[in-house]
Scaffold this motif. Structure first.
Motif, mmCIF file in Angstrom:
data_model
loop_
_atom_site.group_PDB
_atom_site.id
_atom_site.type_symbol
_atom_site.label_atom_id
_atom_site.label_comp_id
_atom_site.label_asym_id
_atom_site.label_seq_id
_atom_site.Cartn_x
_atom_site.Cartn_y
_atom_site.Cartn_z
ATOM 1 N N HIS A 113 -12.998 -24.112 8.487
ATOM 2 C CA HIS A 113 -14.211 -24.482 8.057
ATOM 3 C C HIS A 113 -13.842 -23.461 7.010
ATOM 4 C CE1 HIS A 113 -14.424 -28.614 9.446
ATOM 5 N NE2 HIS A 113 -15.249 -27.526 10.871
ATOM 6 N N GLY A 114 -13.751 -22.378 7.563
ATOM 7 C CA GLY A 114 -13.750 -20.516 6.921
ATOM 8 C C GLY A 114 -12.165 -20.747 5.430
ATOM 9 N N ILE A 115 -11.658 -21.895 5.749
ATOM 10 C CA ILE A 115 -10.717 -22.123 4.684
ATOM 11 C C ILE A 115 -11.130 -22.334 3.589
ATOM 12 C CG2 ILE A 115 -9.369 -23.562 3.731
ATOM 13 C CD1 ILE A 115 -7.541 -21.701 5.600
ATOM 14 N N LEU A 116 -12.152 -23.549 3.194
ATOM 15 C CA LEU A 116 -13.423 -23.614 1.929
ATOM 16 C C LEU A 116 -13.967 -22.326 0.857
ATOM 17 C CD1 LEU A 116 -14.919 -26.937 3.107
ATOM 18 C CD2 LEU A 116 -13.207 -26.198 1.781
ATOM 19 N N ARG A 147 -16.164 -8.407 -4.010
ATOM 20 C CA ARG A 147 -16.734 -7.773 -2.646
ATOM 21 C C ARG A 147 -16.863 -8.298 -1.551
ATOM 22 N NH1 ARG A 147 -18.085 -2.503 -5.358
ATOM 23 N NH2 ARG A 147 -16.467 -0.981 -5.954
ATOM 24 N N VAL A 148 -18.068 -9.370 -1.661
ATOM 25 C CA VAL A 148 -17.828 -10.572 -0.692
ATOM 26 C C VAL A 148 -17.013 -11.123 -0.323
ATOM 27 C CG1 VAL A 148 -19.773 -12.055 0.858
ATOM 28 C CG2 VAL A 148 -20.959 -9.861 -0.145
ATOM 29 N N ALA A 149 -16.470 -11.465 -1.416
ATOM 30 C CA ALA A 149 -15.496 -12.506 -1.226
ATOM 31 C C ALA A 149 -14.199 -12.348 -1.315
ATOM 32 C CB ALA A 149 -15.351 -13.002 -3.544
ATOM 33 N N ALA A 150 -13.777 -11.045 -1.432
ATOM 34 C CA ALA A 150 -12.737 -10.086 -0.575
ATOM 35 C C ALA A 150 -12.284 -9.483 0.285
ATOM 36 C CB ALA A 150 -12.538 -9.009 -1.903
ATOM 37 N N ILE A 151 -13.720 -10.125 0.716
ATOM 38 C CA ILE A 151 -13.742 -9.643 2.627
ATOM 39 C C ILE A 151 -13.072 -10.944 3.312
ATOM 40 C CG2 ILE A 151 -14.927 -9.588 4.814
ATOM 41 C CD1 ILE A 151 -16.461 -7.396 3.015
ATOM 42 N N LEU A 152 -13.830 -11.949 2.401
ATOM 43 C CA LEU A 152 -13.423 -13.351 2.745
ATOM 44 C C LEU A 152 -12.460 -13.733 2.352
ATOM 45 C CD1 LEU A 152 -16.230 -15.810 1.056
ATOM 46 C CD2 LEU A 152 -16.161 -15.442 3.522
ATOM 47 N N GLU A 153 -11.164 -13.515 1.268
ATOM 48 C CA GLU A 153 -10.049 -14.154 0.883
ATOM 49 C C GLU A 153 -9.364 -12.914 1.969
ATOM 50 O OE1 GLU A 153 -7.011 -14.091 -3.087
ATOM 51 O OE2 GLU A 153 -8.775 -14.352 -2.862
ATOM 52 N N ALA A 154 -9.153 -11.924 2.291
ATOM 53 C CA ALA A 154 -8.506 -10.631 3.345
ATOM 54 C C ALA A 154 -8.368 -11.321 4.376
ATOM 55 C CB ALA A 154 -9.220 -9.582 3.233
ATOM 56 N N THR A 155 -10.072 -11.822 5.293
ATOM 57 C CA THR A 155 -9.839 -11.734 6.401
ATOM 58 C C THR A 155 -9.128 -13.110 6.557
ATOM 59 O OG1 THR A 155 -12.473 -11.428 6.960
ATOM 60 C CG2 THR A 155 -11.941 -13.426 7.914
#
Length: 136
Positions: free
Chosen positions: A54-57, A74-82
């Motif tokens: 569900h992290g895909i979402l 910055r938070v969004a970039a960490i999510l996308e990088a993860t």
């Protein structure tokens, strides 16, 4: 005058955010439309909990939208990088040292998203964003 125009780091940040967020959004919309159960199966096969799928979402829908808007980049970039690290681990780890059919790095798209997200993490959104001047 021309030096001032080309020395615009805020415009550069916008030009980085648009493809990193905008192009990733297509991946998220596709998974939303067609499902992402296959990700859950890959996670379980790798010994990880399936609910992580569900992290895909978050990483392919929410994060790209936030990056495009310049909100909480910055938070969004960490999510996308993860999400990209997980994609490389789950799907592409056998291609880490490979070249594609035309001689390019086999994981150039994944590397673009990963390192583009990391660049956004360190650079921030810039002035051309919904959240002007905020750190996160």
């Amino acid at each position: 005058m021309i030096d001032r125009f080309f020395n615009n780091s805020d415009l550069g940040k916008l030009f980085l955010r648009l493809p990193v967020g905008g192009l990733m959004l297509f991946h998220g919309v596709n998974k939303l439309q067609h499902g992402y159960v296959f990700v859950e199966k890959m996670l379980i096969k790798s010994g990880l909990p399936g609910y992580l799928s569900h992290g895909i979402l978050a990483g392919e829908l929410l994060a790209p939208i936030l990056i495009l808007l310049g909100m909480y980049v910055r938070v969004a970039a960490i999510l996308e990088a993860t999400v990209m690290v997980m994609a490389i681990y789950l799907v592409h780890r056998g291609e880490l040292m490979s070249l594609g059919e035309h001689g390019a790095y086999a994981l150039e798209l994944q590397a673009f998203y990963l390192f583009g997200s990391l660049a956004i993490l360190f650079l921030g959104a810039g002035r051309y964003s919904v959240q002007k001047g905020r750190k996160w």
